[in-house]
Write an enzyme that holds these catalytic residues in place. Structure first.
Site, short mmCIF file in Angstrom:
data_model
loop_
_atom_site.label_atom_id
_atom_site.label_comp_id
_atom_site.label_asym_id
_atom_site.label_seq_id
_atom_site.Cartn_x
_atom_site.Cartn_y
_atom_site.Cartn_z
N ASP A 194 0.52 5.26 0.87
CA ASP A 194 -0.30 6.32 1.46
C ASP A 194 0.36 7.67 1.24
OD1 ASP A 194 -1.95 4.31 2.35
OD2 ASP A 194 -1.11 4.26 4.37
N ASP A 232 2.30 6.97 15.33
CA ASP A 232 2.56 6.06 16.45
C ASP A 232 4.05 5.78 16.66
OD1 ASP A 232 2.77 4.61 14.10
OD2 ASP A 232 1.21 3.16 14.60
N ASP A 273 0.84 -1.20 0.00
CA ASP A 273 0.00 0.00 0.00
C ASP A 273 0.88 1.25 0.00
OD1 ASP A 273 -2.51 -1.47 0.29
OD2 ASP A 273 -1.81 -1.89 2.32
#
Length: 456
Positions: A76, A152, A74
């Site tokens: 992003d 995070d 993926d």
């Protein structure tokens, strides 16, 4: 002057209190990222946003994986454009999400997720909501420095800039990637309380990337593990699939054990493994997970039903043994054990019936492999769950060789023609070796004994 961002340590994420750390740009000749390795559709999104006057960066796991010379699935994008502005630029865009408002730019089967930079503090103009210290909605927009601070782990807070092909680092993530270290941004306890699932992400990403978890990041996990019991069961189910069906199931399971998370996620299994002094059930479980990893590596299909049959098998064996010790007949004890383990587990992890029912069938079919009666043999061979149950039976050899004769018979049965198998079974029955033809008294005595599954 650079905006305040966190340094490594246990400082809470407070933009006004953190020491200043100048942003760092790692030039192209000092990193391994090439546009050739980036999805063409992600590049289209990045360039169109830039052409429209917005800042746009490849961000997160894709940047981390490219630095590690892995192949991201993926891609992003992070930008200072709002979701509504992104939608105006792309006809193939849809907006999703309540907790985090996102733009999805769709290119056939590929989706490029575009997120607006989010801020750490809310001046009242944004959309942020906390419940009991947990962030349930976060749509307060800010700068790229703000966005880096609120991510995070440091390894996930890296940005690739297409205008000069540099990697932008605001939290020391570049060095942590080089050192293969998982480190939370900010105070670990605060971040885990904000979102307890971060504890699972720490273990999962460490297992996937072969990273170590930095001591200050790891220390609160065993203490805060019970907070996972308050997470949404459906979300925990999705995390379990990511953890165990992505090719790194063995180190993920070992990480859950090491950091004290297994007893919260799979309480009955954890209890059964502790009570199994021989370690046979744990050996079987790890072998099954290793085979799952091998199937993923070979691009072969893997089944959530088989996975949970494996993960909860120790719990089923322990529950079954307990019920039979109370004098309950074998078949009733099996049904009760199946129901009890499943109902208890779904309170923590939302296991859909399309997976829990096949899981239960895999368990219940195990007791039918000892039959050699012709009709039962052919009925079992025709059962839609036969192959999964047979594979599970073979796996049980890791825990006990008591099943060796059954594995040999059913292996040969599958390779035989129907006529040959029928003749073989009839000959065995005529010779008096058909187990189902034994006297009723002997059958009753056997029923009172613990089956091999419960003794493993």
């Amino acid at each position: 002057m650079a905006r305040p961002v966190p340094v490594h340590g246990s400082t809470p994420i407070d933009p006004q209190a953190l020491p200043l750390l100048a942003p760092r740009a790692i030039p192209r000749d000092q990193h391994t990222i090439s546009r050739r390795d980036i999805s063409p559709n992600a590049l289209r999104v990045l360039y169109r946003l830039r052409e429209a006057g917005f800042g746009a960066y490849l961000v997160g796991g894709a940047v981390r994986d490219l630095l590690l010379e892995l192949h991201p699935k993926d891609f992003d994008v992070a930008t200072d454009a709002t979701p509504e502005q992104v939608r105006q630029l792309f006809r193939n865009c849809r907006l999703i999400g309540r907790r985090f408002r996102l733009a999805h730019v769709v290119y056939g089967r590929e989706i490029i997720e575009v997120a607006t930079f989010r801020a750490n503090s809310d001046d009242g103009s944004g959309d942020r909501e906390l419940e009991d210290g947990r962030l349930v909605r976060d749509n307060v927009y800010g700068s790229i420095e703000d966005d880096a601070v609120r991510r995070d782990f440091t390894c996930n807070a890296l940005y690739y800039a297409i205008e000069d092909f540099s990697v932008r680092d605001y939290v020391g993530g570049f060095e942590d990637v080089q050192a293969r270290t998982m480190r939370l941004i900010g105070d670990p306890e605060t971040r885990y309380r904000e979102d307890p699932v971060r504890m699972l992400r720490a273990v999962r990403l460490a297992a996937k990337l072969d990273f170590s978890i930095e001591p200050a990041t790891a220390a609160p996990i065993p203490v805060l593990a019970p907070l996972l019991g308050e997470a949404a069961p459906a979300r925990l189910f999705e995390e379990m699939l990511k953890m165990f069906l992505a090719g790194h199931a063995v180190p993920s399971f070992e990480g859950l054990e090491r950091h004290g998370l297994l007893a919260t996620l799979l309480p009955d299994t954890a209890a059964a493994l502790r009570s199994n002094r021989s370690g046979a059930l744990r050996r079987m479980l790890l072998q099954g997970l290793a085979q799952t990893d091998a199937r993923v590596a070979a691009d072969e299909p893997v089944s959530p039903a088989f996975l949970f049959a494996l993960l909860l098998w120790p719990a089923y064996c322990r529950t079954l043994a307990g019920l039979q010790a109370q004098g309950m007949p074998v078949e009733e004890a099996q049904r009760r054990a199946v129901d009890r383990v499943t109902l208890h587990q779904v309170q923590t992890i939302a296991l859909p019936k399309r997976f829990s029912l096949p899981m239960q069938e895999i368990w219940l079919l195990q007791s039918r492999f000892s039959s050699r009666q012709r009709k039962r043999v052919f009925r079992l061979l025709a059962h839609p769950r036969f192959r999964a149950a047979y594979d599970f039976l073979v796996l049980r050899l890791v825990a006990s060789d008591a099943h060796a004769a059954d594995v040999e018979f059913w292996t040969q049965a599958q390779a035989s023609s129907g006529d040959a198998l029928s003749a073989s079974l009839e000959a065995a029955s005529a010779a008096g070796t058909d187990e189902d033809a034994e006297p009723a008294a002997r059958r009753r005595r056997r029923r009172r004994r613990l089956p091999a599954a419960a003794a493993e």
